[in-house]
Design a protein around this motif. Structure first.
Motif, PDB file in Angstrom:
ATOM      1  N   THR A  82       0.806  -1.216   0.000  1.00 27.65           N
ATOM      2  CA  THR A  82       0.000   0.000   0.000  1.00 27.65           C
ATOM      3  C   THR A  82       0.838   1.264   0.000  1.00 27.65           C
ATOM      4  OG1 THR A  82      -0.083   0.059   2.411  1.00 27.65           O
ATOM      5  CG2 THR A  82      -1.815  -1.166   1.289  1.00 27.65           C
ATOM      6  N   THR A  83       2.176   1.157   0.104  1.00 29.70           N
ATOM      7  CA  THR A  83       3.007   2.347   0.165  1.00 29.70           C
ATOM      8  C   THR A  83       3.286   2.874  -1.224  1.00 29.70           C
ATOM      9  OG1 THR A  83       4.982   0.986   0.155  1.00 29.70           O
ATOM     10  CG2 THR A  83       4.125   1.621   2.297  1.00 29.70           C
ATOM     11  N   VAL A  84       3.824   4.103  -1.284  1.00 26.43           N
ATOM     12  CA  VAL A  84       4.063   4.739  -2.572  1.00 26.43           C
ATOM     13  C   VAL A  84       5.191   4.041  -3.310  1.00 26.43           C
ATOM     14  CG1 VAL A  84       3.299   6.972  -1.779  1.00 26.43           C
ATOM     15  CG2 VAL A  84       5.683   6.372  -1.510  1.00 26.43           C
ATOM     16  N   GLY A 253      -0.889  11.601   8.113  1.00 24.88           N
ATOM     17  CA  GLY A 253      -1.702  12.509   7.327  1.00 24.88           C
ATOM     18  C   GLY A 253      -1.329  12.626   5.864  1.00 24.88           C
ATOM     19  N   GLU A 254      -0.373  11.783   5.405  1.00 23.19           N
ATOM     20  CA  GLU A 254       0.089  11.883   4.020  1.00 23.19           C
ATOM     21  C   GLU A 254      -0.465  10.731   3.184  1.00 23.19           C
ATOM     22  OE1 GLU A 254       1.545  14.364   2.844  1.00 23.19           O
ATOM     23  OE2 GLU A 254       2.536  15.384   4.518  1.00 23.19           O
ATOM     24  N   THR A 255      -0.595  11.008   1.880  1.00 27.90           N
ATOM     25  CA  THR A 255      -0.962   9.978   0.910  1.00 27.90           C
ATOM     26  C   THR A 255       0.030  10.019  -0.232  1.00 27.90           C
ATOM     27  OG1 THR A 255      -2.356  11.501  -0.372  1.00 27.90           O
ATOM     28  CG2 THR A 255      -3.407  10.306   1.463  1.00 27.90           C
ATOM     29  N   SER A 256      -0.067   9.070  -1.136  1.00 34.42           N
ATOM     30  CA  SER A 256       0.819   9.047  -2.300  1.00 34.42           C
ATOM     31  C   SER A 256       0.695  10.348  -3.089  1.00 34.42           C
ATOM     32  CB  SER A 256       0.474   7.864  -3.206  1.00 34.42           C
ATOM     33  OG  SER A 256       0.577   6.650  -2.507  1.00 34.42           O
ATOM     34  N   GLU A 257      -0.538  10.835  -3.245  1.00 37.57           N
ATOM     35  CA  GLU A 257      -0.779  12.037  -4.030  1.00 37.57           C
ATOM     36  C   GLU A 257      -0.188  13.274  -3.350  1.00 37.57           C
ATOM     37  OE1 GLU A 257      -3.058   9.794  -3.203  1.00 37.57           O
ATOM     38  OE2 GLU A 257      -3.252   8.834  -5.186  1.00 37.57           O
ATOM     39  N   SER A 258      -0.355  13.367  -2.031  1.00 39.30           N
ATOM     40  CA  SER A 258       0.161  14.549  -1.318  1.00 39.30           C
ATOM     41  C   SER A 258       1.684  14.587  -1.342  1.00 39.30           C
ATOM     42  CB  SER A 258      -0.354  14.580   0.118  1.00 39.30           C
ATOM     43  OG  SER A 258       0.160  13.493   0.874  1.00 39.30           O
TER      44      SER A 258
END
Length: 540
Positions: A82-84, A253-258
């Motif tokens: 699930t990680t970037v 609070g971070e996602t791949s997109e952010s």
């Protein structure tokens, strides 16, 4: 009575693997504290344990061994899908030739007992007082132990000697162990004792043909096949000495997109303001938050070209950006570490060679005379120490350094020189000793230009950090010098080596030879031992 769940049983096995000498009652106490006091629920949680959490239950060295193992195993764990930018399936960590030996004669040696009752008196008192073993009594005890081993097995393998050395080390670590001046364990702690035992075995068997061990030679076709093998998987050497090699958890609070948006912000800032913007605190924060993305790019398999990494993460090609990344990767602030110890330890190395000038080969003697004749500068001492150790290890200067005219530019160096693929420190000046400006090259291109107001320690910091940040193995031609810098100056002391080359060049004949991959470079260990012995004798 402790009722262990499946997870706690696994945790118990992990601790037992690192500390096999730990008795069951203490082991269960440690497991109970980890699981029911600290809240460890699975093996991945062990990487979050600190030395202070265990110091009430274990000796300091045992705590350090456990914590180091927990962090190293966490850094090479499988990537969470699930990680970037996850590593592709074929790039899982694979094993290098194992440095944790399995004794070939384990059945015989399982009955072997260390002859503690035959320890020399001086060695017994040293062990009783937890002091380092005196050299003479230590050699005498090694002869005694080998004689006892050979009653069970005439020619034990290196692995067997390692198992015996481990038993001795676990009983008296401070007497027989390998520790740095700062008290940090070097490698697995008993490499020098293991090598002493095996050397003694080979000595007593020197005229006994029947007890020699020989492996069948490989055919030329097999050797050629081995030499042509292309690395297709990530291996342990890539994460050697790292504590945060391949993070798998997103920042809060971070996602791949952010994170990708933040990468674009960093890239635009570099393109608009240039390398000098690396000194801005906002850039530090953005680079720290996107660390996981940087590692996934660098750790992808097959390894990306340095130029590809530079396109996406240009701040890694500034001194500040690279050294900050190195600190997150290894837990060491390389700037302060080298600034603190480099000058003092360099003086000690130069003194070691100058006070015994007649002992050295003509090349070392010639360099000592050149050092004496060269005017003093802010950089001379450190450069001199590194060059002297290279001469001592019989490694050529151009295996680590490239000398160019002091008026050279990045473009002229790339156009006029055929730079090697492995990292080099480019020195601008008339001689290596008088240079005062530096660049770094990797894969035939100049990657870092060191500011003129910085010293040689800063240049050496960048050079050394490149090997860790970009997963680069030490070049065989300079492997001893680089490992000395690693263990003596930077104080990274894991088991194993960052040079996995299976072929090398003989320092005596210049011919190509088969190279053994060892747990620690024996020439480095011998040099550090002799330096310590020399200083002890001259101070007393």
């Amino acid at each position: 009575m402790f009722f262990l769940t499946v997870d706690t049983e696994v945790i118990q096995q992990e601790i037992k693997r690192v500390l096999p000498e730990l008795d069951n009652s203490k082991l269960l106490t440690v497991v109970n504290h980890l699981c029911f006091v600290l809240g460890v629920e699975k093996t991945q949680d062990l990487a979050l344990v600190a030395v202070t959490d265990l110091q009430s239950f274990l000796f300091p060295i045992q705590c350090r061994k456990l914590i180091m193992d927990f962090k190293q195993r966490a850094s090479i764990s499988q990537v969470d899908v699930t990680t970037v930018t996850p590593l592709p399936p074929h790039s899982d960590i694979s094993e290098q030739p194992s440095t944790s030996y399995t004794p070939a004669n384990s059945d015989l040696l399982s009955m072997f007992e260390i002859p503690w009752n035959r320890m020399p008196a001086a060695l017994f008192h040293a062990a009783l007082n937890k002091e380092n073993a005196p050299l003479g009594p230590r050699r005498e005890f090694v002869r005694t132990v080998v004689a006892a081993i050979r009653e069970l097995c005439p020619n034990p393998h290196l692995a067997d000697c390692g198992e015996v050395a481990r038993k001795i080390f676990s009983k008296h670590p401070l007497t027989f162990g390998d520790f740095s001046e700062e008290g940090e364990q070097i490698g697995k702690g008993y490499s020098s004792l293991q090598r002493q035992l095996k050397t003694r075995v080979e000595h007593v068997n020197r005229d006994n043909v029947t007890h020699r061990i020989r492996q069948p030679k490989k055919t030329s076709a097999e050797q050629e096949l081995n030499n042509c093998t292309v690395k297709k998987v990530r291996c342990k050497i890539d994460s050697y000495g790292c504590v945060n090699w391949h993070p798998t958890s997103m920042p809060d609070g971070e996602t791949s997109e952010s994170l990708e948006m933040k990468r674009m912000v960093v890239l635009e800032k570099f393109q608009s303001e240039g390398p000098s913007s690396a000194e801005v605190s906002d850039v530090d924060n953005l680079m720290r938050e996107t660390y996981i993305c940087q590692r996934h790019k660098i750790n992808s398999c097959p390894p990306p070209a340095i130029s590809d990494i530079e396109l996406e993460w240009p701040y890694l090609f500034t001194k500040r950006g690279l050294c900050n990344h190195f600190e997150t990767l290894t837990g060491i602030d390389i700037n302060s570490r080298l600034s603190e110890c480099l000058t003092g330890k360099s003086h000690r190395i130069i003194n070691y060679f100058q006070k015994q000038i007649l002992k050295w080969n003509p090349e070392v003697q010639a360099l000592l005379k050149e050092i004496e004749a060269t005017p003093a500068t802010n950089h001379k001492t450190v450069i001199s120490a590194i060059l002297l150790t290279m001469k001592y290890f019989k490694e050529k200067e151009n295996s680590l350094f490239v000398l160019v005219d002091k008026t050279s530019t990045k473009m002229s160096v790339e156009n006029e020189l055929n730079l090697p693929a492995t990292p080099r420190l480019i020195l601008l000046g008339d001689t290596l000793l008088t240079s005062s400006k530096w660049m770094i090259s990797i894969e035939g291109k100049v990657t870092h230009c060191i500011d003129e107001d910085l010293d040689f320690a800063a240049a050496l910091s960048v050079l050394f950090a490149c090997f860790y940040v970009f997963n680069i193995e030490y070049q065989e031609s300079a492997s001893a010098t680089l490992e000395l810098i690693q263990r003596f100056f930077v104080r990274i002391n894991p088991e194993g080596t960052k040079c996995a080359a299976k072929a090398g060049t003989s320092r005596k004949t210049g011919s190509s030879v088969k190279r053994k991959v060892q747990t620690m470079n024996p020439h480095v260990h011998t040099f550090l031992q002799r330096l310590t012995e020399f200083e002890w004798k001259t101070c007393n």
